[in-house]
Design a protein around this motif. Structure first.
Motif, mmCIF file in Angstrom:
data_model
loop_
_atom_site.group_PDB
_atom_site.id
_atom_site.type_symbol
_atom_site.label_atom_id
_atom_site.label_comp_id
_atom_site.label_asym_id
_atom_site.label_seq_id
_atom_site.Cartn_x
_atom_site.Cartn_y
_atom_site.Cartn_z
ATOM 1 N N UNK A 1 0.868 -1.181 0.157
ATOM 2 C CA UNK A 1 0.160 0.120 -0.005
ATOM 3 C C UNK A 1 0.959 1.243 0.056
ATOM 4 N N UNK B 1 -5.064 9.752 1.415
ATOM 5 C CA UNK B 1 -5.422 8.223 1.914
ATOM 6 C C UNK B 1 -4.590 7.151 1.762
ATOM 7 N N UNK B 2 -4.657 5.942 2.661
ATOM 8 C CA UNK B 2 -3.760 4.874 2.396
ATOM 9 C C UNK B 2 -4.459 4.155 1.103
ATOM 10 N N UNK C 1 -4.278 0.922 -1.984
ATOM 11 C CA UNK C 1 -3.671 -0.151 -2.342
ATOM 12 C C UNK C 1 -3.050 -0.070 -3.517
ATOM 13 N N UNK D 1 -4.180 -9.282 -7.085
ATOM 14 C CA UNK D 1 -5.057 -8.307 -7.515
ATOM 15 C C UNK D 1 -4.156 -7.096 -7.585
ATOM 16 N N UNK E 1 -7.205 -10.578 8.663
ATOM 17 C CA UNK E 1 -6.653 -9.715 9.322
ATOM 18 C C UNK E 1 -5.129 -9.312 8.891
ATOM 19 N N UNK E 2 -5.145 -7.836 8.503
ATOM 20 C CA UNK E 2 -3.889 -7.671 7.971
ATOM 21 C C UNK E 2 -2.955 -6.682 8.763
ATOM 22 N N UNK E 3 -1.543 -7.067 8.733
ATOM 23 C CA UNK E 3 -0.950 -6.277 9.779
ATOM 24 C C UNK E 3 -0.037 -5.547 8.841
ATOM 25 N N UNK F 1 -15.102 4.715 1.309
ATOM 26 C CA UNK F 1 -15.106 4.519 2.703
ATOM 27 C C UNK F 1 -14.934 6.124 3.293
ATOM 28 N N UNK G 1 -16.343 -7.898 2.851
ATOM 29 C CA UNK G 1 -15.974 -9.172 3.502
ATOM 30 C C UNK G 1 -15.870 -8.836 5.038
ATOM 31 N N UNK H 1 -12.320 -3.208 8.972
ATOM 32 C CA UNK H 1 -11.055 -3.340 9.845
ATOM 33 C C UNK H 1 -10.664 -1.918 10.404
ATOM 34 N N UNK I 1 -7.874 0.485 12.406
ATOM 35 C CA UNK I 1 -6.512 0.912 12.604
ATOM 36 C C UNK I 1 -6.179 1.812 13.335
ATOM 37 N N UNK J 1 -3.167 -2.847 13.853
ATOM 38 C CA UNK J 1 -4.386 -3.569 13.815
ATOM 39 C C UNK J 1 -5.235 -3.081 15.172
ATOM 40 N N UNK K 1 -11.099 -6.411 13.626
ATOM 41 C CA UNK K 1 -11.858 -6.871 12.372
ATOM 42 C C UNK K 1 -13.331 -7.254 12.768
ATOM 43 N N UNK L 1 -13.127 -4.175 3.421
ATOM 44 C CA UNK L 1 -11.992 -5.243 2.743
ATOM 45 C C UNK L 1 -13.058 -6.012 1.807
ATOM 46 N N UNK M 1 -11.585 -7.577 -2.078
ATOM 47 C CA UNK M 1 -10.415 -8.157 -2.461
ATOM 48 C C UNK M 1 -9.020 -7.515 -1.912
ATOM 49 N N UNK M 2 -9.518 -6.161 -1.528
ATOM 50 C CA UNK M 2 -8.332 -5.408 -1.122
ATOM 51 C C UNK M 2 -8.888 -4.459 0.094
ATOM 52 N N UNK M 3 -8.110 -3.657 0.836
ATOM 53 C CA UNK M 3 -8.461 -2.655 1.692
ATOM 54 C C UNK M 3 -8.740 -1.259 0.935
ATOM 55 N N UNK N 1 -9.287 2.525 2.203
ATOM 56 C CA UNK N 1 -9.252 3.313 3.542
ATOM 57 C C UNK N 1 -10.132 4.315 3.498
ATOM 58 N N UNK N 2 -10.636 4.975 4.765
ATOM 59 C CA UNK N 2 -11.093 6.185 4.783
ATOM 60 C C UNK N 2 -9.956 7.193 4.737
#
Lengths: 112, 108
Positions: free
Chosen positions: A35, A42-43, A45, A56, A100-102, B4, B31, B34, B36, B45, B48, B92, B94-96, B98-99
């Motif tokens: 990312x 924003x963050x 992908x 993807x 859960x993504x870290x 978001x 899905x 999350x 953060x 994190x 979720x 979430x 297939x990807x995240x 974010x706001x």
């Protein structure tokens, strides 16, 4: 506690140069991501990677970008011919199950 | 396009106050949601959420998801100065996605 580690923490590069950002995901994780966050935005992908292939990718992730898992531990992002607008914080992330993504601490890239 | 939206964008409260942060989402193949916490660099994190109406708790933080109304809230009770950070939610598929985050500042 296991964590995602990234190197370098900060890199300054000249426009047109190639950079490689490195990541060591959490050891038992199978899903890997990049990312980025442009300053003040924003963050976003870039790409996800599973089972040794891209699963993807976003519109940002064009031919200028590539990812690789050269061995059992590292996950790299290569940016060819960097542009000023590539300046951003690049985050590597990993997940055991894709849920859960870290995130790692990030690599701050400055293109001058 | 996936979207978001977080509110408020910024919040300043005194130590000990309770805050509620909001997140609404529109994604195609949802899905999970999350949350953060981003202090200096990495998003750390928190939660979720996959099911509606089930509150997740971790100490003074709690969160709940409403999949019918497409939103989630993050509550922080008895806030401390260490809670000062940007709180991000991400939907979430297939990807995240974010706001923009809520910047929370706790005044001693």
């Amino acid at each position: 506690e296991p964590e995602v580690t990234q190197t370098p923490s900060h890199q300054v590069t000249q426009m047109g140069q190639e950079v490689i950002l490195r990541c060591v995901p959490i050891s038992n994780h199978l899903y890997f991501y990049w990312y980025r966050q442009i300053l003040g935005q924003k963050v976003e992908f870039l790409v996800s990677f599973y089972n040794n292939e891209i699963s993807e990718k976003s519109e940002i992730f064009d031919d200028q970008f590539s990812v690789e898992r050269p061995d059992g531990s590292n996950f790299t992002l290569k940016i060819r011919s960097t542009k000023l607008e590539d300046s951003a914080m690049y985050f590597c992330a990993s997940s055991e199950d894709g849920n859960t993504i870290y995130f790692g601490e990030g690599s701050w890239l400055t293109v001058v | 396009e996936d979207k978001v939206v977080q509110s408020p964008l910024s919040l300043v409260v005194h130590e000990g106050d309770t805050v509620t942060l909001n997140c609404s989402y529109e994604v195609t193949n949802f899905r999970s949601l999350l949350w953060y916490k981003q202090e200096k660099k990495a998003p750390t994190f928190l939660f979720m959420l996959t099911s509606s109406g089930i509150e997740k708790k971790s100490g003074r933080l709690s969160s709940i998801l409403d999949k019918k109304e497409l939103f989630s809230i993050l509550n922080i009770t008895a806030t401390q100065t260490g809670d000062s950070a940007i709180y991000l939610c991400a939907a979430h598929d297939e990807k995240l996605t974010f706001g923009t985050g809520t910047r929370l500042t706790i005044i001693p």
